[in-house]
Design a protein around this motif. Structure first.
Motif, PDB file in Angstrom:
ATOM      1  N   SER A  22       0.854  -0.762   0.164  1.00 21.23           N
ATOM      2  CA  SER A  22       0.272   0.141  -0.028  1.00 21.23           C
ATOM      3  C   SER A  22       0.858   0.781   0.134  1.00 21.23           C
ATOM      4  CB  SER A  22      -0.917  -0.189   0.743  1.00 21.23           C
ATOM      5  OG  SER A  22      -1.219   1.175   1.358  1.00 21.23           O
ATOM      6  N   GLY A  23       0.803   1.906  -0.995  1.00 24.17           N
ATOM      7  CA  GLY A  23       0.858   3.229  -0.697  1.00 24.17           C
ATOM      8  C   GLY A  23       2.433   3.170  -1.135  1.00 24.17           C
ATOM      9  N   GLY A  76      -5.596   1.509   3.028  1.00 27.62           N
ATOM     10  CA  GLY A  76      -5.540   2.306   1.106  1.00 27.62           C
ATOM     11  C   GLY A  76      -5.764   1.087   0.239  1.00 27.62           C
ATOM     12  N   SER A 125      -2.494  -2.963  -4.007  1.00 25.96           N
ATOM     13  CA  SER A 125      -1.716  -3.514  -5.334  1.00 25.96           C
ATOM     14  C   SER A 125      -1.728  -4.500  -4.956  1.00 25.96           C
ATOM     15  CB  SER A 125       0.636  -2.420  -4.793  1.00 25.96           C
ATOM     16  OG  SER A 125       0.816  -3.371  -6.533  1.00 25.96           O
TER      17      SER A 125
END
Length: 135
Positions: free
Chosen positions: A60-61, A130, A133
């Motif tokens: 994430s991120g 969030g 990926s």
């Protein structure tokens, strides 16, 4: 002339932050000033190469995070929780180009200890991380 908070252009002057011009860079000061979390190591001891460590990961991120810890896995009772960021596994750096696939391969192919370098995050246990990926 330099102002108290920056240069003549109004931009921050990294050489003069906190009045320590020429001594240390602001980047070196930030972790100690703001209490940025330090990394620590957690080791899972596999008794057999096929033994499941019991960790679920996600990206994430642009970072690798713990999504879940299995209640019957080797990491139960260790100071690693959902939301924690994984910096490295067995010395392999995951801070850049993190991949769940690569991390899982490293964990499953380890025949002995699996050592995670972990950074605690400000996220609460089990908090959403969030958008995931796909890798």
């Amino acid at each position: 002339a330099l102002g108290e908070r920056g240069s003549a252009t109004g931009k921050a002057d990294s050489r003069n932050i906190l009045g320590l011009e020429g001594i240390v860079s602001h980047n070196a000061l930030l972790p100690s000033i703001f209490g940025e979390p330090k990394s620590f190591f957690v080791t899972a001891k596999k008794s057999a190469p096929t033994q499941d460590v019991g960790i679920c990961l996600e990206v994430s991120g642009g970072r690798l995070y713990v999504k879940r810890i299995s209640p019957d896995g080797l990491l139960v009772g260790k100071p690693i929780l959902p939301g924690d960021m994984i910096q490295s596994i067995n010395g392999h750096d995951f801070r850049t180009n993190p991949s769940v696939r690569k991390a899982v391969t490293m964990i499953t192919k380890s025949s002995g200890n699996v050592t995670f370098e972990v950074v605690k995050t400000s996220q609460e246990k089990g908090a959403g991380l969030g958008k995931k990926s796909k890798d």
